[in-house]
Every structure is written in C-alpha cells, then in structure tokens.
Design a protein around this motif. Structure first.
Motif, mmCIF file in Angstrom:
data_model
loop_
_atom_site.group_PDB
_atom_site.id
_atom_site.type_symbol
_atom_site.label_atom_id
_atom_site.label_comp_id
_atom_site.label_asym_id
_atom_site.label_seq_id
_atom_site.Cartn_x
_atom_site.Cartn_y
_atom_site.Cartn_z
ATOM 1 N N MET A 1 0.818 -1.136 -0.027
ATOM 2 C CA MET A 1 0.072 -0.116 0.025
ATOM 3 C C MET A 1 0.982 1.363 0.154
ATOM 4 O O MET A 1 1.979 1.208 0.816
ATOM 5 C CB MET A 1 -1.013 0.176 1.545
ATOM 6 N N PHE A 2 0.627 2.185 -0.853
ATOM 7 C CA PHE A 2 1.163 3.447 -1.051
ATOM 8 C C PHE A 2 0.340 4.619 -1.390
ATOM 9 O O PHE A 2 -0.615 4.264 -1.910
ATOM 10 C CB PHE A 2 2.731 3.139 -1.989
ATOM 11 N N ARG A 3 0.688 5.700 -0.928
ATOM 12 C CA ARG A 3 -0.126 7.060 -1.538
ATOM 13 C C ARG A 3 1.061 8.047 -1.829
ATOM 14 O O ARG A 3 2.183 7.965 -1.170
ATOM 15 C CB ARG A 3 -1.056 7.191 -0.497
ATOM 16 N N GLU A 4 0.593 9.143 -2.408
ATOM 17 C CA GLU A 4 1.411 10.110 -2.878
ATOM 18 C C GLU A 4 0.921 11.314 -2.108
ATOM 19 O O GLU A 4 -0.382 11.738 -1.938
ATOM 20 C CB GLU A 4 0.969 10.609 -4.278
ATOM 21 N N ILE A 5 1.567 12.096 -1.332
ATOM 22 C CA ILE A 5 1.380 13.132 -0.382
ATOM 23 C C ILE A 5 2.131 14.521 -0.863
ATOM 24 O O ILE A 5 3.087 14.512 -1.506
ATOM 25 C CB ILE A 5 1.681 12.972 0.920
ATOM 26 N N THR A 6 1.482 15.600 -0.457
ATOM 27 C CA THR A 6 1.998 16.668 -0.889
ATOM 28 C C THR A 6 3.018 17.427 0.231
ATOM 29 O O THR A 6 2.388 17.100 1.320
ATOM 30 C CB THR A 6 0.935 17.758 -1.167
ATOM 31 N N TYR A 28 4.847 4.869 1.890
ATOM 32 C CA TYR A 28 4.463 3.379 1.657
ATOM 33 C C TYR A 28 4.383 2.854 3.239
ATOM 34 O O TYR A 28 5.220 3.134 4.152
ATOM 35 C CB TYR A 28 5.586 2.794 0.936
ATOM 36 N N GLU A 29 3.557 1.830 3.357
ATOM 37 C CA GLU A 29 3.313 1.138 4.569
ATOM 38 C C GLU A 29 4.608 0.200 4.732
ATOM 39 O O GLU A 29 4.655 -0.720 3.960
ATOM 40 C CB GLU A 29 2.141 0.389 4.391
ATOM 41 N N VAL A 30 5.350 0.221 5.772
ATOM 42 C CA VAL A 30 6.320 -0.737 6.302
ATOM 43 C C VAL A 30 5.800 -1.778 7.029
ATOM 44 O O VAL A 30 6.347 -3.031 6.927
ATOM 45 C CB VAL A 30 7.617 -0.225 6.920
ATOM 46 N N SER A 31 4.831 -1.437 8.120
ATOM 47 C CA SER A 31 4.221 -2.387 9.024
ATOM 48 C C SER A 31 3.036 -1.787 9.286
ATOM 49 O O SER A 31 2.472 -0.737 8.637
ATOM 50 C CB SER A 31 5.218 -2.787 10.159
ATOM 51 N N GLU A 32 2.307 -2.494 10.206
ATOM 52 C CA GLU A 32 0.777 -2.071 10.470
ATOM 53 C C GLU A 32 0.951 -0.602 10.987
ATOM 54 O O GLU A 32 -0.099 0.136 11.067
ATOM 55 C CB GLU A 32 0.338 -3.091 11.399
ATOM 56 N N HIS A 33 1.961 -0.208 11.749
ATOM 57 C CA HIS A 33 2.092 1.101 12.691
ATOM 58 C C HIS A 33 3.083 1.996 12.037
ATOM 59 O O HIS A 33 3.518 2.793 12.536
ATOM 60 C CB HIS A 33 2.369 0.796 13.968
ATOM 61 N N GLU A 34 3.816 1.687 10.832
ATOM 62 C CA GLU A 34 4.871 2.425 10.462
ATOM 63 C C GLU A 34 4.769 2.708 8.842
ATOM 64 O O GLU A 34 4.631 1.673 8.191
ATOM 65 C CB GLU A 34 6.228 1.791 10.663
#
Length: 61
Positions: A1-6, A28-34
């Motif tokens: 999962m990843f997203r683009e942020i400004t 991008y998601e490294v773990s559930e909380h990071e």
C-alpha cells in the motif's frame, strides 16, 4: 500500500544526481504501524508510481 502526499516546504529529491525539488512524496506502509516517506520531484514520482502499478498488475496474473 502506498500513497502520494504533498509536502511543503519542498525537500531535495532523493534521486542521485537530481537537483529537483520534491513537492510530493511517496508514502508506503512498512508495517501495520509504520509508514516511510520518499520525497521525489515530479519527474521521478511518475516513474515510481508507474513501476508500482506494473508490479501490482504482474502479481495479480
């Protein structure tokens, strides 16, 4: 999962030998909380998103 942020103010692009200013970052998601964030200039953001899409399309087949 990843997203683009400004991001503001802009940061230097992480790509080697690129002198562009990053106004967006790929998170991008490294773990559930990071999550990790990679600041990239507009030119490199497009190539990262395209590569991620190709990888996800390939894993679905």
């Amino acid at each position: 999962m990843f997203r683009e942020i400004t991001i503001h103010p802009p940061l230097p692009c992480v790509y080697h030998d690129c002198d562009g200013q990053a106004t967006v970052a790929i998170a991008y998601e490294v773990s559930e909380h990071e999550w990790r964030m990679v600041p990239t200039c507009e030119r490199h953001t497009v190539s990262i998103l395209q590569r991620k899409k190709e990888l996800s399309d390939a894993t679905r087949q």
